[in-house]
Design a protein around this motif. Structure first.
Motif, PDB file in Angstrom:
ATOM      1  N   GLY A 168      93.414 113.581  23.347  1.00 42.54           N
ATOM      2  CA  GLY A 168      94.422 112.880  24.144  1.00 42.54           C
ATOM      3  C   GLY A 168      95.588 112.362  23.320  1.00 42.54           C
ATOM      4  N   THR A 227     103.795 117.938  24.197  1.00 44.86           N
ATOM      5  CA  THR A 227     103.494 116.894  25.185  1.00 44.86           C
ATOM      6  C   THR A 227     104.695 116.594  26.084  1.00 44.86           C
ATOM      7  OG1 THR A 227     101.846 115.928  23.725  1.00 44.86           O
ATOM      8  CG2 THR A 227     102.687 114.524  25.482  1.00 44.86           C
ATOM      9  N   PRO A 250      91.684 110.070  33.131  1.00 43.17           N
ATOM     10  CA  PRO A 250      91.059 110.054  31.800  1.00 43.17           C
ATOM     11  C   PRO A 250      90.189 108.814  31.577  1.00 43.17           C
ATOM     12  CG  PRO A 250      93.410 110.559  31.644  1.00 43.17           C
ATOM     13  CD  PRO A 250      93.144 110.178  33.060  1.00 43.17           C
ATOM     14  N   ARG A 262      93.606 119.902  30.642  1.00 44.77           N
ATOM     15  CA  ARG A 262      94.247 119.929  29.318  1.00 44.77           C
ATOM     16  C   ARG A 262      94.098 121.306  28.661  1.00 44.77           C
ATOM     17  NH1 ARG A 262      92.404 113.935  27.100  1.00 44.77           N
ATOM     18  NH2 ARG A 262      94.084 112.791  28.158  1.00 44.77           N
TER      19      ARG A 262
END
Lengths: 31, 613
Positions: free
Chosen positions: B59, B65, B83, B202
């Motif tokens: 993360g 990103t 999350p 992800r």
């Protein structure tokens, strides 16, 4: 008819696998 | 003697000839060059990719990103993934299975109803029930066994919405379970191992989509087709004369959205091709460069995940050790396969067929191989695709020499841990590492530890289940197939070769590889059901014990390394790990291999020596 049989068989297998996982969880907590 | 390389980088020149020394053919230099090139590429590309993936699953922000973060957050919001909603291992497993059920139903329904759906320019009918079952299970489990002929069975819509989508998400499921497994080592006194939905998103958004986009563009530049148009009718340069004397002046050439599927089929260790001939098809793998790119793509993520592992557990040496163990098996197996294929078929040699490697031919066993790829690129690909649980082919493995076919088959039987599937290969190898530290612990009478976690009875029970269940599935399934009339009916070549065809099919299905030996008529209700069951066992009955191990380890405290702790980054441990993998595989499968490829090789040798038959 064959569709229902095949689909039910696969879902049954996967749900039974999940049941096994739950059983393992019990085994783990009693280990 | 030097000659231009037929594959790899065309502008480089290296010697191709395999010179026999003392009667044993040496591997072609082109093959060794290709192996060296792939190994270098895996380290050079795998290192940054591995560290990138570690950041993704932890993360942490990455260079992508800013670009992809909004997409990830948007999808997570859409599916309700948070999350912060951490899951214990059994909930993580339940989410995996729930997602798999939805994947199966969608893939099955799209095949059955493709004649009613758009993007079907050829007007293909719905796929049969048993073939749809097999393919849906196959793509859901990341096996991608191709029991169908792609361009003659699946519409563009099915290829895109069912198969390509599954290529992405089934790969991401394997990577998600890997990430959860690693958290078992990195967390202490924790009851959770992450959130499945977040890990899944992800993996797709940050890893598979960008890599596939780049590779698809590169493949298009080489001539891989990407279109939604129907098959093209083209005029032959030289008309053919049919058996009845009529002239054939045109040919239909199937086209479709191939590049987008081929890219993820290689990167996600899926392997199911757009065309029936898979990567032997000139529109799926047109040039030496596309062959090299696809070959690297097959192994890239499984290799890079070793570095991810090292990063996440905070000791990069652990990742290098696992990669070294993979290489220590992969490279010798590739050389053995090259030698076996370059040696050729002694029966053909006895008939005076020139199988020598020269500047104008690759020599060796060329049956079932593309002339443009030759022995070297076919054998290296066969070993890579079976080491990596990929299953795509650029040559027909059924036509390999018995020993040349044995090594790809054995690589699958070792449990698909030598690279293996994305995620699944590495968690499988770490399970073997747990067995290795357990064995070492038994030798010195000390509680085994791995990465600061004590390995207890529960972890060992789960590890043994994960290792032995696929083995048992292969052996029992093969026995059932050769005993049942419906199973024997699919065998094209009676005798040991026919047995190898069945053994290969079960090895491929139960270890989620998906490559076919060919020769076996497997698109029958019997094999569709048997192989479908084998795929399910091989995927979920390995994944569940692995998640159980993760949950158990996460709940344990970290134990500081002491003077009696077995270091797991040393060549000694790498050797022990390799020995455990080989011994388990050999003990499980040597008798079966003796009935198939080994006895067949003896038959060939005896015939060449003027002996039996």
């Amino acid at each position: 008819m064959m569709d229902a049989i095949w689909v039910a068989a696969v879902i049954l297998f996967l749900v039974a696998s999940l049941g096994l996982a739950r059983a393992v969880r019990h085994l783990q907590s009693g280990d | 003697m030097t000659t231009p390389v037929l594959c790899a980088v065309p502008t480089v020149t290296v010697p191709t000839a395999a010179v026999p020394i003392l009667g044993v053919a040496l591997p072609p230099a082109q093959g060794i060059f290709q192996l060296g090139l792939v190994t270098a590429a895996l380290v050079l590309l795998g290192l940054p990719l591995g560290r990138f993936m570690a950041a993704v699953y932890a993360g942490r922000p990455t260079p992508l990103t800013r670009l992809l973060g909004p997409l990830e957050r948007g999808i997570c919001r859409l599916v309700g993934a948070d999350p912060a909603d951490e899951m214990p291992w059994d909930r993580y497993a339940a989410a995996t299975i729930a997602f798999s059920i939805v994947s199966f139903l969608a893939t099955y329904a799209l095949q059955r109803m493709q004649h009613l759906l758009p993007l079907n320019p050829a007007g293909l009918p719905g796929v049969s029930a048993d073939s749809s079952l097999n393919t849906a299970v196959s793509f859901m489990t990341n096996t991608n066994w191709q029991g169908y002929g792609g361009e003659t069975t699946m519409s563009h819509g099915t290829q895109l919405l069912a198969l390509t989508v599954q290529n992405f998400v089934s790969a991401a499921v394997g990577m998600a379970v890997f990430a959860a497994f690693v958290r078992g080592f990195t967390r202490a006194n924790a009851g959770t191992i992450g959130n499945f939905w977040v890990d899944l998103v992800r993996g797709v958004v940050h890893v598979l989509l960008p890599l596939s986009t780049v590779l698809a563009i590169l493949l298009v530049s080489q001539g891989v087709v990407q279109t939604l148009a129907a098959a093209r009718e083209v005029t032959l340069v030289e008309p053919l004369v049919a058996a009845d004397g009529s002239s054939i002046a045109t040919q239909r050439i199937a086209v479709g959205p191939a590049a987008s599927q081929v890219a993820i089929k290689q990167l996600g260790t899926n392997g199911g091709g757009f065309f029936n001939a898979n990567s032997a098809h000139p529109l799926e793998n047109p040039t030496p460069l596309s062959n090299l790119l696809e070959l690297i793509a097959i192994l890239l993520i499984p290799a890079a995940l070793c570095f991810t592992f090292g990063e996440l557990v905070g000791d990069r040496r652990q990742g290098w050790a696992l990669l070294a163990a993979k290489g220590a098996i992969f490279i010798p197996f590739a050389v053995f396969a090259l030698v076996a294929e370059q040696a050729g078929n002694p029966r053909l040699a006895a008939l005076g067929v020139d199988a020598a490697a020269t500047a104008s031919q690759s020599g060796g066993n060329m049956e079932g191989k593309e002339v443009r790829f030759g022995v070297a690129d076919s054998a290296v690909w066969a070993v890579a695709t079976t080491a990596a649980s990929n299953g795509s082919v650029n040559a027909m493995h059924d036509s390999f020499t018995p020993l040349g076919g044995l090594f790809p088959m054995l690589l699958m039987q070792l449990g698909e841990v030598i690279f293996g599937g994305v995620g699944s290969g590495l968690y499988g190898l770490v399970v073997f590492a747990l067995v290795a530290v357990f064995l070492a612990g038994l030798m010195v009478g000390r509680t085994p530890e791995y990465l600061g976690k004590k390995i207890g009875g529960f972890e060992m029970k789960m590890a043994v289940l994960a290792i032995l269940l696929p083995c048992a599935t292969v052996l029992v399934g093969t026995a059932v197939a050769v005993l049942a009339a419906a199973g024997r009916a699919g065998i094209a070549n009676p005798g040991p070769h026919g047995f190898s065809e069945v053994l290969y099919a079960l090895s491929s299905a139960a270890n989620n590889n998906g490559s076919a030996f060919a020769g076996l008529s497997a698109n029958t209700p019997f094999y569709n059901a048997l192989l479908g069951l084998a795929m399910l066992v091989g995927r979920f009955w390995v994944m569940l014990p692995v998640l159980a191990i993760a949950g158990s380890l996460a709940a344990k405290k970290h134990v500081p390394a002491g003077p009696g702790t077995l270091p797991t980054h040393t060549p000694l441990f790498v050797g022990l790990l390799v020995a455990v993998v080989i011994v388990v595989g050999a003990l499980s499968f040597f008798p079966a291999l003796a009935l198939g490829p080994i006895v067949e090789q003896f038959e060939l040798s005896a015939a060449a020596a003027g002996g039996a038959r």
